[in-house]
Scaffold this motif. Structure first.
Motif, short mmCIF file in Angstrom:
data_model
loop_
_atom_site.label_atom_id
_atom_site.label_comp_id
_atom_site.label_asym_id
_atom_site.label_seq_id
_atom_site.Cartn_x
_atom_site.Cartn_y
_atom_site.Cartn_z
N LEU A 68 -44.99 -56.09 36.44
CA LEU A 68 -45.01 -56.84 35.16
C LEU A 68 -45.94 -58.05 35.18
CD1 LEU A 68 -41.38 -56.76 33.71
CD2 LEU A 68 -43.46 -55.99 32.64
N PRO A 69 -46.02 -58.93 36.04
CA PRO A 69 -45.15 -59.35 37.14
C PRO A 69 -43.98 -60.19 36.62
CG PRO A 69 -47.03 -60.80 37.03
CD PRO A 69 -47.22 -59.75 35.94
N GLY A 70 -43.01 -60.40 37.51
CA GLY A 70 -41.80 -61.14 37.16
C GLY A 70 -40.69 -60.19 36.76
N THR A 71 -39.70 -60.74 36.10
CA THR A 71 -38.59 -59.90 35.63
C THR A 71 -38.83 -59.52 34.17
OG1 THR A 71 -37.26 -61.74 34.78
CG2 THR A 71 -36.99 -61.19 37.13
N PRO A 72 -38.20 -58.44 33.71
CA PRO A 72 -38.30 -58.13 32.29
C PRO A 72 -37.84 -59.29 31.40
CG PRO A 72 -37.51 -56.22 33.48
CD PRO A 72 -37.53 -57.36 34.46
N ALA A 73 -36.79 -60.01 31.81
CA ALA A 73 -36.32 -61.16 31.02
C ALA A 73 -37.41 -62.23 30.90
CB ALA A 73 -35.05 -61.74 31.62
N GLN A 74 -38.14 -62.48 32.00
CA GLN A 74 -39.24 -63.45 31.95
C GLN A 74 -40.33 -62.95 31.00
OE1 GLN A 74 -40.06 -63.43 36.16
NE2 GLN A 74 -39.34 -65.54 36.40
N ALA A 75 -40.63 -61.66 31.08
CA ALA A 75 -41.67 -61.09 30.22
C ALA A 75 -41.29 -61.24 28.75
CB ALA A 75 -41.90 -59.63 30.59
#
Length: 121
Positions: free
Chosen positions: A96-103
């Motif tokens: 993504l990078p990161g988590t889906p929630a961060q995205a």
């Protein structure tokens, strides 16, 4: 509602109480409770008092963060439990990078929803 699994709870950095969300959004707490009951917002019981709480990452200034409601709907329709949805949303994804929630919080919801839909196939 059952209490959240400690392993999943540990993935989520910040939580909000329903009355705090209502105050932030300028609405009655019953409206926030209805959002939890009807599905646009995901809450779990946690802590000593097993109080309903929502991940802070889902709470925008005036309502749910853009893309959260649609993503939660896709995950629910795909058969994810609340805990499985939380685990997926808050687990790091290097692509993504990161988590889906961060995205979602970075306005990259289209990619998150696309990944959620691909998991349903």
């Amino acid at each position: 509602m059952s209490e959240i699994d400690p392993k999943i709870d540990a993935l989520i950095p910040d939580w909000m109480y329903l009355p705090d969300i209502a105050e932030k959004w300028g609405v009655e707490v019953t409206k926030v409770r209805n959002m939890v009951t009807d599905g646009p917002l995901l809450a779990v019981r946690r802590g000593e008092n097993k109080v309903l709480m929502v991940p802070t990452a889902f709470v925008g200034p005036d309502g749910p963060v853009k893309g959260v409601v649609g993503t939660l709907t896709v995950l629910k329709d795909s058969g994810f439990t609340k805990e499985e949805a939380l685990a997926w949303l808050f687990t790091d994804d290097p692509s993504l990078p990161g988590t889906p929630a961060q995205a979602l919080n970075e306005n990259r919801g289209t990619e998150v929803k696309r990944r959620a839909q691909a998991m349903a196939l």
